[in-house]
Design a protein around this motif. Structure first.
Motif, short mmCIF file in Angstrom:
data_model
loop_
_atom_site.label_atom_id
_atom_site.label_comp_id
_atom_site.label_asym_id
_atom_site.label_seq_id
_atom_site.Cartn_x
_atom_site.Cartn_y
_atom_site.Cartn_z
N ARG A 1 -1.45 4.02 9.10
CA ARG A 1 -1.27 4.60 8.16
C ARG A 1 -2.59 5.64 7.72
O ARG A 1 -3.54 5.47 8.20
N ASP B 1 2.02 3.42 -2.14
CA ASP B 1 1.49 4.62 -2.83
C ASP B 1 0.27 5.05 -2.56
O ASP B 1 -0.08 6.04 -3.25
N GLU B 2 -0.20 4.46 -1.91
CA GLU B 2 -1.74 5.05 -1.36
C GLU B 2 -1.51 6.06 0.00
O GLU B 2 -2.62 6.53 0.18
N GLY B 3 -0.37 5.79 0.59
CA GLY B 3 -0.41 6.88 1.60
C GLY B 3 0.77 6.64 2.38
O GLY B 3 1.90 6.07 1.86
N ASP C 1 -4.09 7.76 4.28
CA ASP C 1 -3.95 7.99 2.76
C ASP C 1 -3.57 9.18 2.37
O ASP C 1 -3.75 10.10 3.24
N ASN C 2 -2.94 9.19 1.26
CA ASN C 2 -2.38 10.38 0.71
C ASN C 2 -3.58 11.54 0.67
O ASN C 2 -4.63 11.44 0.40
N ARG D 1 1.03 -1.23 0.13
CA ARG D 1 0.15 0.06 0.08
C ARG D 1 0.92 1.15 0.03
O ARG D 1 0.39 2.45 0.20
#
Length: 89
Positions: A53, A25-27, A55-56, A23
């Motif tokens: 985590r 690239d997602e955050g 998210d972006n 994950r």
């Protein structure tokens, strides 16, 4: 400057390989960090949450999450200005 540095905060952790790289690239993963200048302060124990985590583009949603004001204050706290020599500019 009327600003008190925090004893601890949460910040992005750049070694996502230690968590779930699928994950990446997602955050980003956020972790607790103690202020090295205040590591013996009882308030340094306030950041007890496990890595999490975010998210972006999302706010971490925790009170001690690092922000631009905190970053600026910490930089100010750690800035050492060397003395100048008389007669030099």
């Amino acid at each position: 400057m009327d600003w008190e540095p925090p004893a601890c905060w949460y910040e992005p952790y750049w070694k996502a390989k230690d968590f779930n790289v699928a994950r990446n690239d997602e955050g980003m993963w956020w972790v607790a960090v103690k202020n090295p200048e205040m590591k013996d302060d009882p308030a340094a124990k306030a950041c007890t949450r496990d890595p999490f985590r975010v998210d972006n583009g999302k706010n971490p949603g925790v009170p001690q999450a690092i922000d631009t004001e905190t970053l600026a204050g910490l930089a100010h706290q750690r800035t050492v200005v060397p003395p100048t020599k008389p007669g030099r500019r």
